[in-house]
Design a protein around this motif. Sequence first.
Motif, PDB file in Angstrom:
ATOM      1  N   MET A   1       0.837  -1.188   0.000  1.00  0.00           N
ATOM      2  CA  MET A   1       0.000   0.000   0.000  1.00  0.00           C
ATOM      3  C   MET A   1       0.881   1.250   0.000  1.00  0.00           C
ATOM      4  N   SER A   2       0.502   2.207  -0.789  1.00  0.00           N
ATOM      5  CA  SER A   2       1.270   3.441  -0.926  1.00  0.00           C
ATOM      6  C   SER A   2       1.146   4.311   0.325  1.00  0.00           C
ATOM      7  N   THR A   3       2.242   4.964   0.692  1.00  0.00           N
ATOM      8  CA  THR A   3       2.218   5.890   1.830  1.00  0.00           C
ATOM      9  C   THR A   3       1.953   7.311   1.378  1.00  0.00           C
ATOM     10  N   ARG A   4       1.821   7.508   0.070  1.00  0.00           N
ATOM     11  CA  ARG A   4       1.544   8.829  -0.467  1.00  0.00           C
ATOM     12  C   ARG A   4       0.150   9.272  -0.044  1.00  0.00           C
ATOM     13  N   LYS A   5       0.040  10.475   0.471  1.00  0.00           N
ATOM     14  CA  LYS A   5      -1.253  10.986   0.920  1.00  0.00           C
ATOM     15  C   LYS A   5      -1.953  11.672  -0.237  1.00  0.00           C
ATOM     16  N   ARG A   6      -3.251  11.433  -0.350  1.00  0.00           N
ATOM     17  CA  ARG A   6      -4.030  12.013  -1.441  1.00  0.00           C
ATOM     18  C   ARG A   6      -5.116  12.916  -0.902  1.00  0.00           C
ATOM     19  N   THR A   7      -5.560  13.837  -1.735  1.00  0.00           N
ATOM     20  CA  THR A   7      -6.678  14.703  -1.359  1.00  0.00           C
ATOM     21  C   THR A   7      -7.883  14.303  -2.189  1.00  0.00           C
ATOM     22  N   LEU A   8      -9.017  14.789  -1.809  1.00  0.00           N
ATOM     23  CA  LEU A   8     -10.244  14.516  -2.523  1.00  0.00           C
ATOM     24  C   LEU A   8     -10.247  15.366  -3.789  1.00  0.00           C
ATOM     25  N   SER A   9     -10.174  14.735  -4.972  1.00  0.00           N
ATOM     26  CA  SER A   9     -10.117  15.518  -6.204  1.00  0.00           C
ATOM     27  C   SER A   9     -11.449  16.214  -6.446  1.00  0.00           C
ATOM     28  N   GLY A  10     -11.376  17.369  -7.059  1.00  0.00           N
ATOM     29  CA  GLY A  10     -12.572  18.150  -7.328  1.00  0.00           C
ATOM     30  C   GLY A  10     -12.892  19.152  -6.235  1.00  0.00           C
ATOM     31  N   TYR A  11     -12.052  19.178  -5.181  1.00  0.00           N
ATOM     32  CA  TYR A  11     -12.287  20.088  -4.068  1.00  0.00           C
ATOM     33  C   TYR A  11     -11.013  20.832  -3.706  1.00  0.00           C
ATOM     34  N   LYS A  12     -11.185  21.978  -3.088  1.00  0.00           N
ATOM     35  CA  LYS A  12     -10.058  22.774  -2.602  1.00  0.00           C
ATOM     36  C   LYS A  12     -10.414  23.279  -1.207  1.00  0.00           C
ATOM     37  N   ALA A  13      -9.419  23.798  -0.492  1.00  0.00           N
ATOM     38  CA  ALA A  13      -9.648  24.274   0.871  1.00  0.00           C
ATOM     39  C   ALA A  13      -9.273  25.741   0.980  1.00  0.00           C
ATOM     40  N   CYS A  14     -10.054  26.468   1.740  1.00  0.00           N
ATOM     41  CA  CYS A  14      -9.816  27.888   1.984  1.00  0.00           C
ATOM     42  C   CYS A  14      -8.552  28.055   2.821  1.00  0.00           C
ATOM     43  N   LYS A  15      -7.683  28.969   2.419  1.00  0.00           N
ATOM     44  CA  LYS A  15      -6.449  29.221   3.169  1.00  0.00           C
ATOM     45  C   LYS A  15      -6.719  29.847   4.528  1.00  0.00           C
ATOM     46  N   ARG A  16      -7.773  30.621   4.648  1.00  0.00           N
ATOM     47  CA  ARG A  16      -8.045  31.341   5.889  1.00  0.00           C
ATOM     48  C   ARG A  16      -8.735  30.461   6.943  1.00  0.00           C
ATOM     49  N   CYS A  17      -9.806  29.738   6.544  1.00  0.00           N
ATOM     50  CA  CYS A  17     -10.587  28.994   7.544  1.00  0.00           C
ATOM     51  C   CYS A  17     -10.612  27.481   7.335  1.00  0.00           C
ATOM     52  N   LYS A  18      -9.978  27.000   6.268  1.00  0.00           N
ATOM     53  CA  LYS A  18      -9.858  25.574   5.943  1.00  0.00           C
ATOM     54  C   LYS A  18     -11.169  24.908   5.511  1.00  0.00           C
ATOM     55  N   THR A  19     -12.182  25.686   5.162  1.00  0.00           N
ATOM     56  CA  THR A  19     -13.425  25.108   4.663  1.00  0.00           C
ATOM     57  C   THR A  19     -13.163  24.440   3.312  1.00  0.00           C
ATOM     58  N   VAL A  20     -13.684  23.230   3.133  1.00  0.00           N
ATOM     59  CA  VAL A  20     -13.534  22.504   1.876  1.00  0.00           C
ATOM     60  C   VAL A  20     -14.702  22.871   0.966  1.00  0.00           C
TER      61      VAL A  20
END
Length: 73
Positions: free
Chosen positions: A1-20
């Motif tokens: 199993m890969s140790t590479r961490k992935r994010t949920l594609s199609g989404y981004k997070a706000c730099k200020r409050c971290k809302t996805v």
Amino acid sequence: MSTRKRTLSGYKACKRCKTVVPEDAKQCPNCGSEEFVFKWRGMIVVIDPQKSCIAKRLGLEKPGIYALELVEE
């Protein structure tokens, strides 16, 4: 199993409050910021911040989906 961490594609997070938010969002619905990161790790869904000890510990006051860690590019 890969140790590479992935994010949920199609989404981004706000730099200020971290809302996805969806990738096509222009402004954060939580804080109004227009600065986002596409690389983030982990997430928490807050339904009732008044009753959630995790939300209180993280300082989250509004319901929503939040990234736990932002990865600067």
